[in-house]
Design a protein around this motif. Structure first.
Motif, PDB file in Angstrom:
ATOM      1  N   LYS A   8       0.785  -1.180   0.080  1.00  0.00           N
ATOM      2  CA  LYS A   8       0.066  -0.077  -0.029  1.00  0.00           C
ATOM      3  C   LYS A   8       0.962   1.257  -0.039  1.00  0.00           C
ATOM      4  CE  LYS A   8      -3.543   2.198   2.779  1.00  0.00           C
ATOM      5  NZ  LYS A   8      -4.513   2.432   3.873  1.00  0.00           N
ATOM      6  N   GLY A   9       0.506   2.052  -1.006  1.00  0.00           N
ATOM      7  CA  GLY A   9       1.404   3.158  -1.099  1.00  0.00           C
ATOM      8  C   GLY A   9       2.546   3.560  -1.720  1.00  0.00           C
ATOM      9  N   ILE A  10       3.034   2.255  -2.401  1.00  0.00           N
ATOM     10  CA  ILE A  10       4.165   2.042  -3.102  1.00  0.00           C
ATOM     11  C   ILE A  10       4.086   1.838  -4.449  1.00  0.00           C
ATOM     12  CG2 ILE A  10       6.435   0.859  -3.254  1.00  0.00           C
ATOM     13  CD1 ILE A  10       6.433   0.465  -0.319  1.00  0.00           C
ATOM     14  N   TYR A  11       4.512   2.642  -5.479  1.00  0.00           N
ATOM     15  CA  TYR A  11       4.241   2.477  -6.876  1.00  0.00           C
ATOM     16  C   TYR A  11       5.583   2.269  -7.578  1.00  0.00           C
ATOM     17  CZ  TYR A  11      -0.449   4.004  -5.640  1.00  0.00           C
ATOM     18  OH  TYR A  11      -1.625   4.210  -4.975  1.00  0.00           O
ATOM     19  N   TYR A  12       5.741   1.343  -8.595  1.00  0.00           N
ATOM     20  CA  TYR A  12       6.444   1.472  -9.763  1.00  0.00           C
ATOM     21  C   TYR A  12       5.762   1.760 -11.078  1.00  0.00           C
ATOM     22  CZ  TYR A  12       9.731  -0.917  -6.755  1.00  0.00           C
ATOM     23  OH  TYR A  12      10.622  -1.193  -5.733  1.00  0.00           O
ATOM     24  N   LEU A  13       6.680   2.295 -11.945  1.00  0.00           N
ATOM     25  CA  LEU A  13       5.656   2.614 -13.132  1.00  0.00           C
ATOM     26  C   LEU A  13       6.429   2.073 -14.390  1.00  0.00           C
ATOM     27  CD1 LEU A  13       3.691   4.601 -14.802  1.00  0.00           C
ATOM     28  CD2 LEU A  13       5.550   6.451 -14.502  1.00  0.00           C
ATOM     29  N   ARG A  14       5.911   1.219 -15.356  1.00  0.00           N
ATOM     30  CA  ARG A  14       6.288   0.526 -16.405  1.00  0.00           C
ATOM     31  C   ARG A  14       5.100   0.388 -17.462  1.00  0.00           C
ATOM     32  NH1 ARG A  14      11.171   0.922 -18.674  1.00  0.00           N
ATOM     33  NH2 ARG A  14      11.624  -0.979 -20.089  1.00  0.00           N
ATOM     34  N   THR A  15       3.965   0.073 -16.871  1.00  0.00           N
ATOM     35  CA  THR A  15       3.098  -0.226 -17.677  1.00  0.00           C
ATOM     36  C   THR A  15       1.774   0.622 -17.709  1.00  0.00           C
ATOM     37  OG1 THR A  15       1.870  -1.893 -16.171  1.00  0.00           O
ATOM     38  CG2 THR A  15       3.574  -2.649 -17.386  1.00  0.00           C
ATOM     39  N   GLU A  16       0.801   0.429 -18.651  1.00  0.00           N
ATOM     40  CA  GLU A  16      -0.380   1.289 -18.767  1.00  0.00           C
ATOM     41  C   GLU A  16      -1.255   0.977 -17.405  1.00  0.00           C
ATOM     42  OE1 GLU A  16      -4.780   1.513 -19.359  1.00  0.00           O
ATOM     43  OE2 GLU A  16      -3.427  -0.420 -19.080  1.00  0.00           O
ATOM     44  N   ALA A  17      -0.989  -0.166 -16.884  1.00  0.00           N
ATOM     45  CA  ALA A  17      -1.901  -0.270 -15.667  1.00  0.00           C
ATOM     46  C   ALA A  17      -1.255   0.501 -14.319  1.00  0.00           C
ATOM     47  CB  ALA A  17      -2.168  -1.813 -15.377  1.00  0.00           C
ATOM     48  N   GLU A  18       0.186   0.288 -14.565  1.00  0.00           N
ATOM     49  CA  GLU A  18       0.761   1.029 -13.337  1.00  0.00           C
ATOM     50  C   GLU A  18       0.505   2.508 -13.473  1.00  0.00           C
ATOM     51  OE1 GLU A  18       4.302  -2.183 -12.474  1.00  0.00           O
ATOM     52  OE2 GLU A  18       4.454  -0.658 -14.115  1.00  0.00           O
ATOM     53  N   ALA A  19       0.378   2.973 -14.633  1.00  0.00           N
ATOM     54  CA  ALA A  19       0.432   4.590 -14.739  1.00  0.00           C
ATOM     55  C   ALA A  19      -1.046   4.979 -14.407  1.00  0.00           C
ATOM     56  CB  ALA A  19       0.592   4.595 -16.458  1.00  0.00           C
ATOM     57  N   ARG A  20      -2.016   4.320 -14.634  1.00  0.00           N
ATOM     58  CA  ARG A  20      -3.484   4.443 -14.362  1.00  0.00           C
ATOM     59  C   ARG A  20      -3.675   4.494 -12.861  1.00  0.00           C
ATOM     60  NH1 ARG A  20      -6.924   0.799 -15.258  1.00  0.00           N
ATOM     61  NH2 ARG A  20      -5.434  -0.494 -16.595  1.00  0.00           N
ATOM     62  N   ALA A  21      -2.996   3.392 -12.038  1.00  0.00           N
ATOM     63  CA  ALA A  21      -3.161   3.135 -10.897  1.00  0.00           C
ATOM     64  C   ALA A  21      -2.328   4.523 -10.040  1.00  0.00           C
ATOM     65  CB  ALA A  21      -2.620   1.935 -10.341  1.00  0.00           C
ATOM     66  N   LEU A  22      -0.983   4.904 -10.707  1.00  0.00           N
ATOM     67  CA  LEU A  22      -0.525   6.057 -10.013  1.00  0.00           C
ATOM     68  C   LEU A  22      -1.291   7.355 -10.268  1.00  0.00           C
ATOM     69  CD1 LEU A  22       1.899   7.299  -8.391  1.00  0.00           C
ATOM     70  CD2 LEU A  22       3.035   7.194 -10.839  1.00  0.00           C
ATOM     71  N   LYS A  23      -1.760   7.326 -11.480  1.00  0.00           N
ATOM     72  CA  LYS A  23      -2.504   8.661 -11.827  1.00  0.00           C
ATOM     73  C   LYS A  23      -3.632   9.015 -10.934  1.00  0.00           C
ATOM     74  CE  LYS A  23      -5.580  10.734 -15.271  1.00  0.00           C
ATOM     75  NZ  LYS A  23      -6.424  10.069 -16.549  1.00  0.00           N
ATOM     76  N   ALA A  24      -4.356   7.758 -10.652  1.00  0.00           N
ATOM     77  CA  ALA A  24      -5.526   8.015  -9.734  1.00  0.00           C
ATOM     78  C   ALA A  24      -5.162   8.452  -8.267  1.00  0.00           C
ATOM     79  CB  ALA A  24      -6.208   6.513  -9.596  1.00  0.00           C
ATOM     80  N   ARG A  25      -4.111   7.921  -7.868  1.00  0.00           N
ATOM     81  CA  ARG A  25      -3.429   8.183  -6.592  1.00  0.00           C
ATOM     82  C   ARG A  25      -3.035   9.516  -6.453  1.00  0.00           C
ATOM     83  NH1 ARG A  25      -3.291  10.077  -2.664  1.00  0.00           N
ATOM     84  NH2 ARG A  25      -2.564   9.362  -0.635  1.00  0.00           N
ATOM     85  N   LEU A  26      -2.267   9.925  -7.493  1.00  0.00           N
ATOM     86  CA  LEU A  26      -1.797  11.388  -7.407  1.00  0.00           C
ATOM     87  C   LEU A  26      -2.945  12.356  -7.507  1.00  0.00           C
ATOM     88  CD1 LEU A  26       1.151  11.171 -10.039  1.00  0.00           C
ATOM     89  CD2 LEU A  26       1.394  11.649  -7.640  1.00  0.00           C
ATOM     90  N   HIS A  27      -3.925  12.106  -8.348  1.00  0.00           N
ATOM     91  CA  HIS A  27      -5.041  13.196  -8.398  1.00  0.00           C
ATOM     92  C   HIS A  27      -5.855  13.298  -7.081  1.00  0.00           C
ATOM     93  CE1 HIS A  27      -4.876  14.432 -12.688  1.00  0.00           C
ATOM     94  NE2 HIS A  27      -4.313  13.431 -12.963  1.00  0.00           N
ATOM     95  N   GLN A  28      -5.650  12.448  -6.132  1.00  0.00           N
ATOM     96  CA  GLN A  28      -5.994  12.760  -4.865  1.00  0.00           C
ATOM     97  C   GLN A  28      -5.441  13.574  -4.024  1.00  0.00           C
ATOM     98  OE1 GLN A  28      -6.561   8.893  -2.863  1.00  0.00           O
ATOM     99  NE2 GLN A  28      -7.100   7.762  -4.745  1.00  0.00           N
ATOM    100  N   GLY A  29      -4.331  14.066  -4.640  1.00  0.00           N
ATOM    101  CA  GLY A  29      -3.519  14.951  -3.885  1.00  0.00           C
ATOM    102  C   GLY A  29      -2.559  14.435  -2.757  1.00  0.00           C
ATOM    103  N   GLY A  30      -2.210  15.432  -1.800  1.00  0.00           N
ATOM    104  CA  GLY A  30      -1.415  14.942  -0.858  1.00  0.00           C
ATOM    105  C   GLY A  30       0.369  15.051  -1.302  1.00  0.00           C
ATOM    106  N   SER A  31       0.972  14.077  -0.790  1.00  0.00           N
ATOM    107  CA  SER A  31       2.443  14.405  -1.012  1.00  0.00           C
ATOM    108  C   SER A  31       3.254  13.060  -1.519  1.00  0.00           C
ATOM    109  CB  SER A  31       3.119  14.468   0.671  1.00  0.00           C
ATOM    110  OG  SER A  31       2.731  13.785   1.707  1.00  0.00           O
ATOM    111  N   LEU A  32       4.175  13.481  -2.068  1.00  0.00           N
ATOM    112  CA  LEU A  32       4.749  12.247  -2.832  1.00  0.00           C
ATOM    113  C   LEU A  32       6.452  12.254  -2.593  1.00  0.00           C
ATOM    114  CD1 LEU A  32       5.270  10.204  -5.389  1.00  0.00           C
ATOM    115  CD2 LEU A  32       5.431  11.918  -6.750  1.00  0.00           C
ATOM    116  N   LEU A  33       6.863  11.153  -2.445  1.00  0.00           N
ATOM    117  CA  LEU A  33       8.390  11.012  -2.336  1.00  0.00           C
ATOM    118  C   LEU A  33       8.814  10.018  -3.467  1.00  0.00           C
ATOM    119  CD1 LEU A  33      11.101  10.930  -0.892  1.00  0.00           C
ATOM    120  CD2 LEU A  33      10.551   9.265   0.695  1.00  0.00           C
TER     121      LEU A  33
END
Length: 409
Positions: A125-150
């Motif tokens: 939970k809360g940890i993302y990698y980015l390589r595929t379309e599915a990973e990008a969709r999941a990360l996009k949804a989380r980023l659009h919720q706001g908050g903070s990113l490391l």
């Protein structure tokens, strides 16, 4: 060999698509089959860390083979198909569904896989990698919720994600273990300029910083302890610490591998019937065997592999390049850097633009630029053609690079 040549390509990325299309162009009568483990028309991946994350585009907006798709060029596309083994003796690949698909020539374009850090397991939970379309969709949804990113890692992908997050108003920090960001692709001056522009956009970049521990806080956020004694808390973490060549299939089949599938300058592996291209390969470079990870290499190497698998005899020669979009910067590099260039030259440009050259004798061998697309296109031609250049003229913005192309080699 059958009357009709059958060519099988494994991998639906840019190298695989380019191989399949080039094979069909080389031998229009050939049966060309492209096997992709994803379930949609092959798509361009560079937008995943940029336009897709910010919501400006979707992966299907940029099909690699254009609006008609792979099948529009006469290639049979098999989606959702994972190859689990190669039977070299029988000239067949075996899918995870147990299907055997025969070939006269095989092209492996299996790409690369993310380097997963044990401290940051994929799927937690809360940890993302980015390589595929599915990973990008999941990360996009989380980023659009706001908050903070490391972001863990100050390479191209990590910094592109950081720039996209900052554009969305997400408070963003980056940790890089090296003394500076982009150490693999940029010199110190360009690296410092990019670092400063991130800082000006509110991105907190900490270099020379290692991660010592990961903890979950009572409020659900994640906390990373660093080797310097600091703690950085964030709602989500993106890990961008590079990739490894996906040579597992080749290795299991007994092909020669060494941090990638070893190929010759025709993209042929240690098995005469099998070719390989793109991120997954190690090929002959001007300074010895090398592996490249970029879009243009994948496209061009894939096309060579496909043509040669279909009966061609084309040698692969490349001036490697990369590009990256971060904030208002279009960053580019082209050429083969040398350990001790005979000259380093900076060409004056308008504010916000940078262009730097490295020479080996009278030849331009490497160029780096920010917001200098037209000049970088000319620099690529100078490098590819081996045109002799004068360092003083390169440093003079009044001397057009295009005019230098007319010089005799």
């Amino acid at each position: 060999m059958n009357a009709v040549r059958k060519i099988v390509v494994v991998g639906g990325g840019p190298a695989g698509v380019a191989a399949a299309l080039a094979a069909k162009q080389q031998d229009a009568a050939a049966e060309v089959v492209l096997l992709s483990d994803e379930r949609q028309e092959p798509y361009e991946k560079p937008p995943l860390s940029k336009a897709v994350l910010t919501g400006k585009a979707m992966p299907h907006d940029a099909p690699i083979a254009g609006p008609k798709g792979v099948s529009g060029s006469g290639v049979r596309l098999e989606l959702g198909t994972t190859v689990k083994a190669i039977d070299r003796g029988a000239h067949a690949v075996i899918t995870d569904a147990g299907e055997r698909i025969g070939y006269d020539a095989l092209v492996l374009a299996t790409g690369s896989i993310n380097r997963v850090l044990p401290m940051f397991p994929a799927g937690q939970k809360g940890i993302y990698y980015l390589r595929t379309e599915a990973e990008a969709r999941a990360l996009k949804a989380r980023l659009h919720q706001g908050g903070s990113l490391l972001v863990i890692g100050g390479g191209l992908i990590g910094l592109e994600v950081a720039a996209s997050a900052a554009e969305l108003g997400v408070k963003t920090s980056v940790i890089e273990i090296a003394p500076r960001i982009l150490a693999r692709v940029c010199n110190g001056e360009i690296s410092a300029l990019i670092h400063e522009r991130h800082r000006a956009r509110g991105v907190d970049i900490r270099v020379g910083t290692a991660v010592s521990a990961l903890r979950e806080l009572p409020d659900g956020r994640l906390a990373v302890d660093t080797g310097t004694g600091d703690t950085i808390a964030a709602d989500l973490i993106v890990v961008g610490t590079g990739v490894a060549p996906d040579d597992r299939l080749a290795k299991a089949a007994g092909l020669a591998t060494q941090d990638g599938i070893i190929v010759d300058d025709h993209a042929r592996t240690s098995d005469a019937a099998i070719f390989a291209a793109g991120d997954c390969t190690r090929f002959p470079g001007p300074h010895g065997p090398v592996r490249l990870e970029n879009w243009r290499h994948a496209q061009e190497h894939g096309a060579i592999a496909g043509r040669n698998a279909a009966g061609g005899a084309v040698v692969y020669k490349v001036a490697p390049s990369f590009w990256s979009e971060q904030h208002d910067m279009y960053i580019q590099g082209v050429g083969w850097p040398v350990a001790n260039p005979s000259a380093r030259v900076r060409r004056p440009l308008d504010a916000g633009a940078v262009l730097m050259f490295e020479l080996d004798g009278a030849r331009l061998v490497h160029a780096l630029g920010i917001n200098a697309q037209r000049d970088m296109a000319m620099a690529r031609r100078l490098i590819e053609r081996g045109v002799p250049v004068d360092a003083g003229e390169l440093a003079d913005a009044a001397k057009p690079l295009a005019a230098m192309l007319k010089a005799k080699v």
